[in-house]
Motif scaffolding. Sequence first.
Motif, mmCIF file in Angstrom:
data_model
loop_
_atom_site.group_PDB
_atom_site.id
_atom_site.type_symbol
_atom_site.label_atom_id
_atom_site.label_comp_id
_atom_site.label_asym_id
_atom_site.label_seq_id
_atom_site.Cartn_x
_atom_site.Cartn_y
_atom_site.Cartn_z
ATOM 1 N N GLY A 255 0.841 -1.190 0.000
ATOM 2 C CA GLY A 255 0.000 0.000 0.000
ATOM 3 C C GLY A 255 0.877 1.241 0.000
ATOM 4 O O GLY A 255 2.105 1.148 -0.077
ATOM 5 N N GLN A 256 0.246 2.379 0.078
ATOM 6 C CA GLN A 256 1.015 3.619 0.115
ATOM 7 C C GLN A 256 1.834 3.710 1.407
ATOM 8 O O GLN A 256 1.384 3.278 2.469
ATOM 9 N N GLU A 257 3.029 4.266 1.305
ATOM 10 C CA GLU A 257 3.906 4.364 2.461
ATOM 11 C C GLU A 257 3.302 5.256 3.541
ATOM 12 O O GLU A 257 2.675 6.268 3.256
ATOM 13 N N LEU A 258 3.503 4.840 4.787
ATOM 14 C CA LEU A 258 3.050 5.630 5.928
ATOM 15 C C LEU A 258 4.168 6.569 6.369
ATOM 16 O O LEU A 258 5.172 6.705 5.676
ATOM 17 N N ASP A 259 4.018 7.220 7.504
ATOM 18 C CA ASP A 259 4.986 8.250 7.892
ATOM 19 C C ASP A 259 6.042 7.754 8.879
ATOM 20 O O ASP A 259 6.692 8.557 9.543
ATOM 21 N N PHE A 260 6.252 6.433 8.979
ATOM 22 C CA PHE A 260 7.248 5.919 9.911
ATOM 23 C C PHE A 260 8.676 6.230 9.458
ATOM 24 O O PHE A 260 9.546 6.521 10.279
ATOM 25 N N ASN A 261 8.913 6.139 8.149
ATOM 26 C CA ASN A 261 10.230 6.443 7.575
ATOM 27 C C ASN A 261 11.349 5.628 8.222
ATOM 28 O O ASN A 261 12.424 6.148 8.543
ATOM 29 N N MET A 262 11.089 4.351 8.412
ATOM 30 C CA MET A 262 12.079 3.442 8.966
ATOM 31 C C MET A 262 12.828 2.723 7.842
ATOM 32 O O MET A 262 12.364 2.699 6.704
ATOM 33 N N PRO A 263 13.988 2.109 8.148
ATOM 34 C CA PRO A 263 14.713 1.360 7.110
ATOM 35 C C PRO A 263 13.968 0.112 6.653
ATOM 36 O O PRO A 263 14.319 -0.465 5.628
ATOM 37 N N TRP A 264 12.954 -0.318 7.424
ATOM 38 C CA TRP A 264 12.183 -1.498 7.071
ATOM 39 C C TRP A 264 10.767 -1.089 6.682
ATOM 40 O O TRP A 264 10.358 0.057 6.845
#
Length: 304
Positions: free
Chosen positions: A22-31
């Motif tokens: 799905g569309q990316e969320l706002d966690f912005n993690m390497p995983w």
Amino acid sequence: MNIKETNEDKFFHLAGIIPVNGQELDFNMPWHDALMPVAQNYLAVERAVVECAYAGCKTIWIVCHDDIQPLIRYRLGDMVEDPVWNYRYMDPQPGKSKKPIPIFYVPVATKDVEKRDCLSWSVLYGALMACKISSTISRWVVPGRCYVAFPYGVYQPWVLKEHRKKITNKNGFFLSHNGKTVRDGEYLGFTFKTADIKRLTNNFRKKATTKWVKPRPEGEKMKSLPINERYSGRFFSLKDVFDMMELSIEKDTILEVPWYFNVDNWEKWCYYISSSEREEVKRPSKRMLHYREWNKLGEPNDDE
């Protein structure tokens, strides 16, 4: 593919669908966002798999991109144990009573990338692939109903254990919290008939834009939409697609969960982690959830 209802069949197949893509969320993690922890050594996608197992799914289909599939498979393997058949303490031979649930990984179609790749479309695409692949084996193993579990909704999956018969009957089954279900855009489990895949897909395509203006003006050439208005389906929420699902209080089963947390952004995830309910969420034992692969033909299982 013409999908018919198989609810009356003796060999009823409930397929578990887990939309990861799905569309990316706002966690912005390497995983990937679905690999966020919900407890110690317990990831969001793993909780969704456990939920499908408690719901009584015969197979589990995880819809994800090829680039994250190896990491998810590294955590889950090829199967998860059915909790009902895994903890039979009075069984003289409990090892032979176990019923592993196979996990399949469905790659996202190339034609859908950056066009329709939202969680809602992943649900429909995963259900369609489950039916198509099963039909190549036998018509008796084609799913009659799908149970959908989301990585971004946290609640106790074992509440489904007592309601397996209701989950697999002819009527719908919806998890609810404070009167809200997936029809309101919440990440709560629900079922739908595989015969409804076409109807839900048509609803998605009808609402979503493409590259061109619809309908085409008579006597004129096709005109393209502005870039920011193209392929709106990739941003659809669950409510945009599943709001058309019928929910009858008299016929359908609506199960109110004791507590529920939406963890689709950083602030909500932090709120869940700081809650007292988080202490109730524990990773299942290795008897149910641990990395296992199917043995090769002619070779015994390593754990036997």
